[in-house]
Design a protein around this motif. Structure first.
Motif, PDB file in Angstrom:
ATOM      1  N   TRP A  69       0.434  -1.364  -0.302  1.00 31.33           N
ATOM      2  CA  TRP A  69      -0.124  -0.104  -0.189  1.00 31.33           C
ATOM      3  C   TRP A  69       0.632   1.696  -0.287  1.00 31.33           C
ATOM      4  O   TRP A  69       0.744   1.862  -0.716  1.00 31.33           O
ATOM      5  CB  TRP A  69      -1.017  -0.632   1.210  1.00 31.33           C
ATOM      6  N   TRP A  70       1.774   1.228   0.633  1.00 33.63           N
ATOM      7  CA  TRP A  70       2.731   2.514   1.056  1.00 33.63           C
ATOM      8  C   TRP A  70       4.088   2.187   0.326  1.00 33.63           C
ATOM      9  O   TRP A  70       5.376   3.068   0.326  1.00 33.63           O
ATOM     10  CB  TRP A  70       3.304   2.250   2.423  1.00 33.63           C
ATOM     11  N   GLU A  71       3.964   1.092  -0.972  1.00 35.28           N
ATOM     12  CA  GLU A  71       5.798   1.107  -2.143  1.00 35.28           C
ATOM     13  C   GLU A  71       6.234   2.164  -2.338  1.00 35.28           C
ATOM     14  O   GLU A  71       6.848   2.280  -2.459  1.00 35.28           O
ATOM     15  CB  GLU A  71       4.949  -0.121  -3.159  1.00 35.28           C
ATOM     16  N   ARG A  92      26.122  14.335   8.681  1.00 34.39           N
ATOM     17  CA  ARG A  92      27.482  14.355   7.796  1.00 34.39           C
ATOM     18  C   ARG A  92      25.647  15.332   6.726  1.00 34.39           C
ATOM     19  O   ARG A  92      26.722  16.141   6.793  1.00 34.39           O
ATOM     20  CB  ARG A  92      27.394  13.374   7.163  1.00 34.39           C
ATOM     21  N   LYS A  93      24.806  14.804   6.419  1.00 36.87           N
ATOM     22  CA  LYS A  93      23.925  15.833   5.380  1.00 36.87           C
ATOM     23  C   LYS A  93      23.489  17.255   5.984  1.00 36.87           C
ATOM     24  O   LYS A  93      23.923  18.108   5.582  1.00 36.87           O
ATOM     25  CB  LYS A  93      23.076  14.532   5.062  1.00 36.87           C
ATOM     26  N   TYR A  94      22.993  16.913   7.628  1.00 42.59           N
ATOM     27  CA  TYR A  94      22.289  18.083   7.783  1.00 42.59           C
ATOM     28  C   TYR A  94      22.879  19.132   8.442  1.00 42.59           C
ATOM     29  O   TYR A  94      22.635  19.791   8.801  1.00 42.59           O
ATOM     30  CB  TYR A  94      20.922  18.000   8.380  1.00 42.59           C
ATOM     31  N   THR A 124      13.104   5.028   0.914  1.00 46.09           N
ATOM     32  CA  THR A 124      13.991   4.664   2.514  1.00 46.09           C
ATOM     33  C   THR A 124      15.109   4.273   2.183  1.00 46.09           C
ATOM     34  O   THR A 124      16.204   4.341   1.394  1.00 46.09           O
ATOM     35  CB  THR A 124      13.333   3.296   2.965  1.00 46.09           C
ATOM     36  N   ILE A 125      16.391   4.098   3.220  1.00 49.24           N
ATOM     37  CA  ILE A 125      17.480   3.871   2.905  1.00 49.24           C
ATOM     38  C   ILE A 125      17.328   2.685   2.258  1.00 49.24           C
ATOM     39  O   ILE A 125      18.823   2.936   1.106  1.00 49.24           O
ATOM     40  CB  ILE A 125      17.786   3.180   4.673  1.00 49.24           C
ATOM     41  N   ASP A 126      17.089   1.557   2.182  1.00 48.68           N
ATOM     42  CA  ASP A 126      17.526   0.785   0.984  1.00 48.68           C
ATOM     43  C   ASP A 126      17.513   0.824  -0.129  1.00 48.68           C
ATOM     44  O   ASP A 126      18.407   0.651  -1.067  1.00 48.68           O
ATOM     45  CB  ASP A 126      16.052  -0.576   0.636  1.00 48.68           C
ATOM     46  N   PHE A 155      17.575 -11.177  14.230  1.00 47.91           N
ATOM     47  CA  PHE A 155      18.693 -10.300  12.583  1.00 47.91           C
ATOM     48  C   PHE A 155      17.880  -8.477  12.973  1.00 47.91           C
ATOM     49  O   PHE A 155      18.745  -8.389  12.990  1.00 47.91           O
ATOM     50  CB  PHE A 155      18.273 -11.311  11.682  1.00 47.91           C
ATOM     51  N   LEU A 156      16.598  -8.901  13.269  1.00 49.23           N
ATOM     52  CA  LEU A 156      15.981  -7.041  13.144  1.00 49.23           C
ATOM     53  C   LEU A 156      16.106  -6.579  13.882  1.00 49.23           C
ATOM     54  O   LEU A 156      16.876  -5.344  13.532  1.00 49.23           O
ATOM     55  CB  LEU A 156      14.805  -7.660  13.055  1.00 49.23           C
ATOM     56  N   VAL A 157      16.170  -6.953  15.219  1.00 47.74           N
ATOM     57  CA  VAL A 157      17.176  -5.730  16.286  1.00 47.74           C
ATOM     58  C   VAL A 157      18.566  -5.425  15.643  1.00 47.74           C
ATOM     59  O   VAL A 157      18.496  -4.661  16.566  1.00 47.74           O
ATOM     60  CB  VAL A 157      17.361  -7.005  17.702  1.00 47.74           C
TER      61      VAL A 157
END
Ligand code: NDP
Length: 528
Positions: free
Chosen positions: A339-341, A506-508, A347-349, A488-490
């Motif tokens: 729904w949110w694709e 670094r960016k902001y 996102t980072i990915d 793994f997720l944690v």
């Protein structure tokens, strides 16, 4: 991709393009890719590696000229007297780069394809117990012999498995092209490109699930069942591993010789380039590679596999409430994802990780092999929960999915409306943060400092972990295997909070510090 027209600004001195180089690194890469990405941008090979210019105002570390303290070197050296000087030593620099860009990637590429096979082996040959797996494989044997013996039990992919996977891949590609959807823009890249995507993920998701259940129902009387995928999962993992390893080689070469955009380049280190990728947004015949690997294959494959597990469990045991709860929650989560694709494209990915082994293998193999492990395990280890427990997991998990979704949406909505919206019924608290592209153009971005983003800087990872826990808990506590994904997720998300903070600092620069002052905790209010 089309180059975005950006607003040129006058005003205070801008951060140097060198400083902005670091903003789009592999922020949650398993190895430190920051320097590598810097080198890629500078077009330097390994021999040409050097530290960024540390002079104030031009510091690669500096988020903005207003603040020259938030640099990579400085972040590392903070609080450790003398460490900064030590890490300036050319010998140690070379060693660090060698470890980060060659040794770690080699170890990961060699080892992680085995991880999904360990899970399969533990479920199928060891009653879902890692302990039994370790004893069987490694007691009185070397690690290499144990792993080789495990692989001997893995069947090479049969014609039906190859046909199913190939047909599914082709179907996914055709649907990417054919299904209707409006064109949406991704975030501006470090080189100033703006990738455009067709937003048809949700239609694709609904269509694919309908086809799956429709075909399962229609073909059942003829003796066909999707549970063949469960029965031959070793073949599936073998095929996906083999395909992904070759595909990543192809992507590596494509990025070098036929890049789709200027967001590409080499570090001069073949191993690292293979691991991390040579392109940010590769496209092949107009198909966006990451949209395919991450969403249409990886995430959709996840949904289909948990449905396969549900079918197999039903064939073996009839209705089992624990399987129902786990499958239902995962499907709600993946429905939310599709729904949110379009939001996922920011996102980072997508905006940070290049299309290499790290992200593409991860989505093509790790998602099918690891993310589905709770229900893969539950097929052979059914548990009856009873209504109170099943209801508790279901409701808690659904709430966590909602919170995670709302947090992602708040960010998207605020940026999409340029702050002209309400967050939790109020005007959002915003920081108008400025940053530079590589070509020196200044841009502005909004940082939301209220709603979920006012609780902690990465609060949305808390519901992400909670919801994963809720679809693992139905397996109860007989083995650790169904919790592999949560563990793994944690690790991934806690690590990501550091990497993302570093990237945003670094960016902001001072704008990020302003945000950190206002929202002091990384992930859990008052704790962390
Ligand atoms: P985020 O959605 O948190 O995106 C991070 C980026 O958002 C930052 O780099 C920055 O990018 C921007 N940002 C940071 N703070 C703010 C703010 N206060 N206001 C506005 N923008 C901000 O990152 P993820 O990609 O990690 O997560 C996306 C979703 O995916 C989440 O729901 C997460 O839980 C989920 N996820 C799931 C994983 C899984 O394996 N199941 C793994 C990782 C994530 P910019 O440069 O644009 O400013």
């Amino acid at each position: 991709m089309e180059a975005e027209k950006s607003r040129e600004r006058t005003g205070p001195t801008l951060r140097s393009s060198k400083s902005s180089d670091k903003q789009h690194n592999g922020e949650e890469n398993m190895v430190d890719t920051a320097e590598a990405e810097q080198l890629i941008r500078q077009g330097l090979g390994r021999r040409g590696m050097r530290r960024p210019d540390p002079s104030p105002g031009r510091s690669a570390a500096s988020g903005s000229p207003h603040d020259s303290r938030a640099g990579a070197g400085d972040v590392l050296s903070e609080g450790i007297q003398g460490y900064g000087r030590l890490t300036q030593s050319p010998g140690l620099q070379r060693l660090k780069l060698f470890l980060n860009m060659t040794v770690s990637p080699i170890l990961l590429i060699a080892f992680v394809p085995n991880l999904v096979i360990f899970i399969w082996f533990s479920v199928v040959h060891c009653d879902g117990s890692y302990w039994t797996m370790l004893t069987k494989l490694f007691s009185q044997r070397s690690i290499i012999t144990g792993i080789a013996d495990m692989w001997r039990l893995v069947n090479t992919p049969s014609t039906p498995v190859i046909s199913i996977l190939t047909a599914y891949g082709i179907y996914a590609l055709v649907m990417m092209r054919l299904l209707p959807g409006k064109m949406v823009k991704g975030p501006v890249t470090p080189k100033g490109n703006v990738p455009v995507y067709k937003d048809n993920g949700f239609v694709y998701y609904l269509l694919t699930l309908s086809l799956f259940w429709g075909l399962t129902y229609i073909l059942r009387p003829y003796g066909y069942s999707p549970s063949i995928i469960y029965d031959r999962f070793d073949e599936v993992l073998f095929a996906l591993n083999a395909f992904s390893l070759v595909f990543c080689l192809f992507l590596y070469l494509k990025g070098l010789f036929a890049p789709s955009s200027t967001d590409s380049g080499s570090s001069g280190n073949i191993i690292f380039d293979y691991y991390w990728g040579t392109e940010l947004y590769p496209r092949i015949l107009g198909f966006d590679v990451k949209l395919f690997t991450n969403c249409r294959f990886g995430m959709m494959g996840w949904a289909l596999l948990v449905c396969v597990h549900a079918v197999k469990s039903y064939e073996l045991h009839g209705f089992v409430d624990s399987m129902f709860v786990s499958v239902a929650l995962q499907l709600i989560y993946i429905t939310k994802f599709f729904w949110w694709e379009a939001g996922y494209m920011s996102t980072i990915d997508i905006m940070v990780d290049r299309a290499g082994f790290y992200i593409c293998w991860g989505c093509l193999v790790y998602i099918p092999g690891l993310y589905t492990s709770p229900t893969f395990y539950m097929v052979s280890q059914p548990v009856v929960l009873g209504l109170p427990l099943a209801g508790l997991f279901l409701i808690t998990g659904a709430l966590a999915i909602w919170v995670n979704y709302e947090a992602d949406m708040q960010k998207q909505m605020v940026r999409g409306s340029n702050g002209n919206c309400l967050v939790w019924g109020r005007q959002p608290e915003l920081i108008h943060a400025r940053y530079c592209l590589e070509n020196g153009q200044e841009k502005e971005s909004l940082l939301l400092a209220s709603g979920w983003w006012g609780m902690a800087r990465h609060f949305h990872y808390v519901p992400e972990i909670t919801l994963a826990m809720c679809w693992s808990l139905p397996a109860l506590f007989y083995n650790i295997l169904p919790y592999s994904y949560v563990i793994f997720l944690v690790i991934l998300l806690v690590h990501r909070t550091f990497r993302d903070d570093e990237k945003c600092a670094r960016k902001y620069g001072s704008f990020w510090q302003q945000y950190c002052k206002k929202v002091p905790h990384k992930m859990v209010p008052y704790l962390f």
